[in-house]
Design a protein around this motif. Structure first.
Motif, PDB file in Angstrom:
ATOM      1  N   SER A   1      33.460  35.037  44.727  1.00 12.40           N
ATOM      2  CA  SER A   1      32.575  34.543  42.796  1.00 12.40           C
ATOM      3  C   SER A   1      31.193  34.952  43.065  1.00 12.40           C
ATOM      4  CB  SER A   1      33.037  33.184  42.352  1.00 12.40           C
ATOM      5  OG  SER A   1      34.903  33.902  42.535  1.00 12.40           O
TER       6      SER A   1
ATOM      7  N   ASP B   1      36.544  38.106  37.572  1.00 15.35           N
ATOM      8  CA  ASP B   1      36.376  37.305  38.383  1.00 15.35           C
ATOM      9  C   ASP B   1      37.924  36.641  38.003  1.00 15.35           C
ATOM     10  OD1 ASP B   1      35.819  34.988  40.683  1.00 15.35           O
ATOM     11  OD2 ASP B   1      34.700  34.305  39.704  1.00 15.35           O
ATOM     12  N   GLU B   2      38.736  37.316  39.298  1.00 12.44           N
ATOM     13  CA  GLU B   2      40.337  36.629  39.086  1.00 12.44           C
ATOM     14  C   GLU B   2      41.049  36.315  38.519  1.00 12.44           C
ATOM     15  OE1 GLU B   2      41.849  34.442  42.618  1.00 12.44           O
ATOM     16  OE2 GLU B   2      39.632  34.259  43.932  1.00 12.44           O
TER      17      GLU B   2
HETATM   18 MG   LIG Z   1      36.512  32.295  43.283  1.00 10.52          MG
END
Ligand SMILES: [Mg+2]
Ligand SMILES: Nc1ncnc2c1ncn2[C@@H]1O[C@H](COP(=O)(O)OP(=O)(O)O)[C@@H](O)[C@H]1O
Lengths: 360, 311
Positions: free
Chosen positions: A43, A158-159
């Motif tokens: 991240s 991001d995920e």
């Molecule tokens: Mg992360």
């Protein structure tokens, strides 16, 4: 052509160096997945690319421009977050329009873009609703739409699927892939889920402690991991590892306990070989029963536990005193306590230096 | 055979027992020691708080002759609104004899700008501290928190000098400035803590969407934060309206807030003590905070409900 290029990127939080002189080039239209365990800096890297974190050192180029000091909105990126991050007091339409209004885009152009994004993502009926009135999957679609309307070159994820349940995750995964085929944008996708990585990626970058371990196609990463870490991280259940001595008399071989695995078929990268090595073979590359004897190497193992998983069955066995897992057909009749013959082709194995943990 | 029968009867007995046993919601006893204790305590506490209010209202509606009879709990024989009118319009406060009305308007003129200014500044402070990690943010925050613990008395005189140098000593604006500054530590803390609970990704998304410092504040944070603004308003309005110390120290008789005037009316030494007027004046002064509690209480609950629906 290169779309995103990262040069010697270093990022520190105080004295904690999260990213260490990282280099990465991503091609135009490529789907790159950053894969690694939680806390490895995925991240952080994505936030650096987006301009949401001030980097400590290095350069970032997007679309040929040096954007190292640019604001996030000037970088030509759109970002989708795990928690969706929709503005709760705005309608879906308001969420989509927010970035365009900030860019002072004319009203009719905004409407045109929202209509197009809504059509692509099939969220037309939801435009007037508030985020609280949407399901998780719908929210994530809107979040993707927010990046879509801005007509950016690079999508950052991001995920995005981590908050969804398994079924929805699988659905949206396919949809993201479809979206990539249709839009052909560059996409950088962060996940800790290797299935997402393997299914979506053109290339995967496996990260550990802020360092990219291997950057390659899913096929290469799965079949030819460059080091022990990557080999252990990819695949579920993980690869079997057996430590032994390498011998090179007439033919190379791995010796442990009373067993000798011939490695004549293994494509060693160089002639430079240490004494101790770690031999790795994936559970799915092991054959069992009648087929075992046709393999270049076969041996008897005792079965300890059998785990049926529907389509296939995972068998935990003991191979000459070491734990060994292999995968068989779901219809298999194997039972705990039995002894069975297994075999595999050492050409499909991975062998690592026991000291440096690098692939041999 | 006998064996079988006994077993059968045993089973039958068990089934029967099961049918007869307790079933459904457990009945509650309405008079239990626990209930007596709870309701008794509540009743006592209510009386403790309501009795003085009752006496005040009753007294304010009586004429002086009736009050002199001394029966303070008795309801008024003859209801009169004379004391209320007098308290509002003609009671003497040392120099002037125009009642609380002057003080009321002074208090409004003090409270409204003070509340707006202090909340506006503190909310931006809190937002900057929570979401923009600027250089020196921690030092700034520590100083601010420290400010919350310094006793007012220590700062009274230095501020007199400060206001005099600024040329606003004794004016409304001087007092407004003081209220704004003294509200800063606690309000900033309140807003900072609230804004840190807003998910960071929301803030990041807004930055990617091209919103700047003010854009994010006005379009994202403000609309999400109604409940905390209501809380801040309750704290500030009641605090500033009820303030006596700053009012008496930093203003002059012309611009005294209502609380100071109330004190002057009640403590005026000329003539007889008019208890009915004093009671009426006190109630009038307390009406504004009371009103705020009633109105904002409702708004507050609604605000929380709206805030609870997360995006
Ligand atoms: Mg992360
Ligand atoms: N704002 C921050 N301040 C200090 N440390 C941070 C901050 N954000 C992340 N970290 C640390 O940086 C490391 C990488 O975090 P992150 O990039 O979020 O990992 P992930 O790969 O799970 O996305 C973690 O060890 C985390 O504790």
């Amino acid at each position: 052509m290169t779309s995103v290029s990262i040069r010697d990127l270093t990022l520190k939080f105080g004295s904690l160096e999260v990213l260490k002189s990282l280099n990465l080039d991503i091609d135009e239209g490529e789907f790159l997945v950053l894969l690694g365990p939680s806390g490895c800096g995925k991240s952080t890297l994505l936030n650096c690319i987006a301009g949401l974190l001030d980097i400590s050192d290095g350069q970032i180029f997007i679309g040929g421009n040096n954007v190292t000091w640019s604001e996030p909105s000037e970088r030509g990126i759109g970002m989708v977050f795990q928690s969706y991050a929709l503005y709760p007091q705005m309608s879906v339409e308001g969420n989509l329009a927010f970035g365009l209004k900030n860019a002072r885009m004319p009203k009719d152009e905004i409407e045109k873009r929202i209509a197009r994004a809504a059509e692509v993502l099939q969220i037309e009926p939801l435009l007037k609703r508030k985020p609280a009135q949407l399901s998780g999957g719908q929210r994530q679609r809107v979040a993707i739409g927010r990046a879509l309307v801005r007509d950016v070159d690079v999508f950052l994820f991001d995920e995005p699927l981590s908050n969804l349940d398994a079924k929805l995750r699988a659905e949206l995964r396919v949809e993201i892939k479809r979206l990539h085929h249709r839009l052909k944008n560059t996409m950088i996708y962060v996940t800790h889920d290797q299935i997402e990585a393997l299914t979506l990626a053109d290339r995967i970058a496996i990260m550990r402690n802020g360092i990219i371990q291997q950057l390659d196609t899913p096929h290469e990463i799965y079949n030819r991991p460059v080091n022990l870490y990557v080999a252990g991280f990819m695949g579920s259940p993980g690869m079997n590892f057996i430590e032994g001595e390498l011998s090179h008399h007439s033919e190379a071989a791995l010796n442990f306990s009373s067993t000798k695995v011939p490695l004549g078929r293994y494509p060693f990268a160089s002639d430079d070989r240490p004494g101790k090595a770690i031999f790795g073979i994936r559970p799915e590359h092991v054959s069992c029963g009648a087929a075992a004897s046709d393999e270049p190497f076969s041996i008897d193992v005792e079965i300890e536990v059998v785990e049926p998983m529907g389509a296939d069955t995972l068998v935990w066995a003991v191979l000459d005193g070491r734990e060994f897992r292999f995968r068989v057909d779901g219809q298999s009749e194997l039972r705990a306590g039995q002894t069975t013959r297994i075999g595999f082709d050492p050409a499909k194995a991975s062998i690592f230096d026991a000291q440096t943990e690098l692939r041999l | 055979m006998a064996d079988v029968i006994t077993r059968d009867t045993a089973a039958a007995a068990m089934t029967a027992g099961r049918m007869e046993g307790p079933r459904g919601a457990k009945p509650k006893r309405s008079i239990s020691p626990r209930n007596v204790f709870i309701y008794g305590t509540l009743l006592l506490v209510s009386i403790y708080y309501l009795l003085p209010l009752y006496v005040m209202i009753v007294t304010s509606l009586k004429g002086m002759p009736e009050i002199r009879l001394g029966n303070i709990f008795a309801p008024p024989v003859e209801i009169t609104f004379e004391p209320w009118v007098k308290a509002w319009a003609t009671a003497c406060t040392g120099l002037n004899c125009d009642g609380l009305s002057r003080g009321f308007w002074n208090s409004v003129q003090i409270t409204v700008p003070s509340v707006i200014l202090s909340i506006a500044i503190a909310s931006v402070n809190g937002y900057a501290l929570a979401n923009w990690r600027f250089k020196g943010a921690d030092v700034f925050f520590t100083i601010l928190i420290f400010g919350a613990f310094i006793p007012y008395q220590v700062m009274l005189y230095p501020i007199v000098i400060l206001l005099r140098e600024l040329g606003i000593y004794g004016t409304l604006w001087g007092l407004i400035l003081v209220h704004t500054i003294f509200g800063m530590p606690i309000l900033t803390l309140l807003f900072r803590n609230y804004f840190t609970t807003v998910p960071e990704e929301l803030f990041k998304a807004a930055r990617v969407d091209g919103a700047g410092f003010w854009g994010i504040y006005f379009k994202i944070m403000l609309p999400m934060s109604l409940p905390i603004f209501v809380v801040a308003m309750i704290i500030q309005i009641t605090g500033i309206w009820n303030d006596f110390l700053f009012g008496v120290v930093y203003t002059k008789p012309d611009v005294y807030p209502m609380t100071v005037q109330l004190n002057n009316i009640v403590n005026s030494v000329q003539g007889v003590k008019e208890y009915n007027v004093n009671m009426a004046a006190t109630i009038i002064t307390g009406l504004v905070p009371l009103f705020i509690y009633f109105v904002s209480g409702k708004l507050f609950v609604r605000g929380i409900a709206a805030g609870a629906v997360k995006g």
